[in-house]
Design a protein around this motif. Sequence first.
Motif, mmCIF file in Angstrom:
data_model
loop_
_atom_site.group_PDB
_atom_site.id
_atom_site.type_symbol
_atom_site.label_atom_id
_atom_site.label_comp_id
_atom_site.label_asym_id
_atom_site.label_seq_id
_atom_site.Cartn_x
_atom_site.Cartn_y
_atom_site.Cartn_z
ATOM 1 N N ARG A 145 38.882 92.260 -20.618
ATOM 2 C CA ARG A 145 37.931 91.541 -19.781
ATOM 3 C C ARG A 145 37.929 90.044 -20.080
ATOM 4 O O ARG A 145 37.326 89.258 -19.363
ATOM 5 C CB ARG A 145 36.517 92.098 -20.001
ATOM 6 C CG ARG A 145 36.355 93.556 -19.574
ATOM 7 C CD ARG A 145 34.957 94.045 -19.879
ATOM 8 N NE ARG A 145 33.947 93.233 -19.218
ATOM 9 C CZ ARG A 145 32.639 93.348 -19.443
ATOM 10 N NH1 ARG A 145 32.210 94.224 -20.327
ATOM 11 N NH2 ARG A 145 31.784 92.586 -18.796
ATOM 12 N N LEU A 146 38.593 89.676 -21.179
ATOM 13 C CA LEU A 146 38.580 88.281 -21.594
ATOM 14 C C LEU A 146 39.748 87.517 -20.988
ATOM 15 O O LEU A 146 40.816 88.072 -20.723
ATOM 16 C CB LEU A 146 38.641 88.182 -23.122
ATOM 17 C CG LEU A 146 37.474 88.801 -23.898
ATOM 18 C CD1 LEU A 146 37.724 88.662 -25.387
ATOM 19 C CD2 LEU A 146 36.153 88.142 -23.509
ATOM 20 N N ARG B 283 45.236 87.327 -19.198
ATOM 21 C CA ARG B 283 44.145 88.291 -19.319
ATOM 22 C C ARG B 283 44.362 89.185 -20.545
ATOM 23 O O ARG B 283 45.463 89.653 -20.811
ATOM 24 C CB ARG B 283 44.030 89.159 -18.066
ATOM 25 C CG ARG B 283 43.374 88.442 -16.905
ATOM 26 C CD ARG B 283 42.753 89.422 -15.916
ATOM 27 N NE ARG B 283 41.955 88.715 -14.920
ATOM 28 C CZ ARG B 283 40.674 88.436 -15.063
ATOM 29 N NH1 ARG B 283 40.042 88.794 -16.176
ATOM 30 N NH2 ARG B 283 40.028 87.799 -14.111
ATOM 31 N N THR C 53 34.766 84.350 -20.608
ATOM 32 C CA THR C 53 34.840 85.074 -19.331
ATOM 33 C C THR C 53 34.321 84.185 -18.208
ATOM 34 O O THR C 53 33.520 83.260 -18.435
ATOM 35 C CB THR C 53 33.992 86.360 -19.356
ATOM 36 O OG1 THR C 53 32.601 86.016 -19.459
ATOM 37 C CG2 THR C 53 34.383 87.261 -20.513
#
Length: 317
Positions: free
Chosen positions: A61-62, A58, A25
């Motif tokens: 969230r990663l 994407r 991230t």
Amino acid sequence: MDSLARRLPPMNALIAFEAVVRCGTITAAARELGTSQPAVSQRLRSLETHLGSPLFQRSGRLLKPTPQAQRYCETVAQALHSIAGASEDMKPGRQARPPIVISAPFGFAHLWLEPLLPSMEVAFPERDFIIRAEDDPRVNPQRRPDMEVRFGRHERSGSALRFLFHEAAQPVCSPAFATRHGLVPDDLLAPERLRELPLLHLDEQESRWCDWPLWFQAQGIEDFEADVRLYYNNYPLLQQAALEGKGIALGWRGLVDPLLQEGRLVTCGQAFTRSGRGYGLVLHNLSSRPARQVADWIAEQAIPLADRLPQQGSEGL
């Protein structure tokens, strides 16, 4: 001809890119680099502009690098660590010969790595080595090893991983044990016959290792139940018990091959194999050129094993 400065992306963009791929991230990468999320995002955009290609997809969230970006990152990471290592070597007062620390499981260290040490010392006469035999280096309070041998699933080799050899576990015993029980050395017994004989067991509860129940399952016997009175808490002890004729052990091919070649052990059952699983050498100190050279050399010593490992047995369990 374009100068190197015009061809290279900004260094801070490459560092940010490597950190994001490794950390997963932008937030974690910014924290590691001691900067802000917007600054890291800007560096990634500048790198994509320079390359003319998107770098990430994407996934929640990663940030997941594209396949092409993943390959690019491996090259970038190795180059950055090479520059860092060379820069460290230039600093005044740096220790001239820092020892290279290699961590390996007990069985691998005792049976495969230790016999290799004289050749390693000849190949790298200017280096000192520390060999740590330990099944889990994380519980060791000493410094992190430069590299460690891990047993498990390894998808593919890369800048930080050298795959050594696949898992192949095969029943082995001493010639004296074979004679005592009327066995023909290197005759591959049916599993029904093997289950009637004394079997040696490792006190290992982790499913990553092949054990007797899994071996019998691979041979089509689902109802095997071990009648165990004695467990051995590490592989060298179990291997020594097999050498002394106390029973049949699962021998990891690659580790026990020298004993088989010397006639101190003989095979007595089918090999159990799982490709993609086995021993891999994980390089932690990517910035050390000597460590990378030693890791490459160790991997080269394992290459001939692929030709010697048995092809019979079960696959993919």
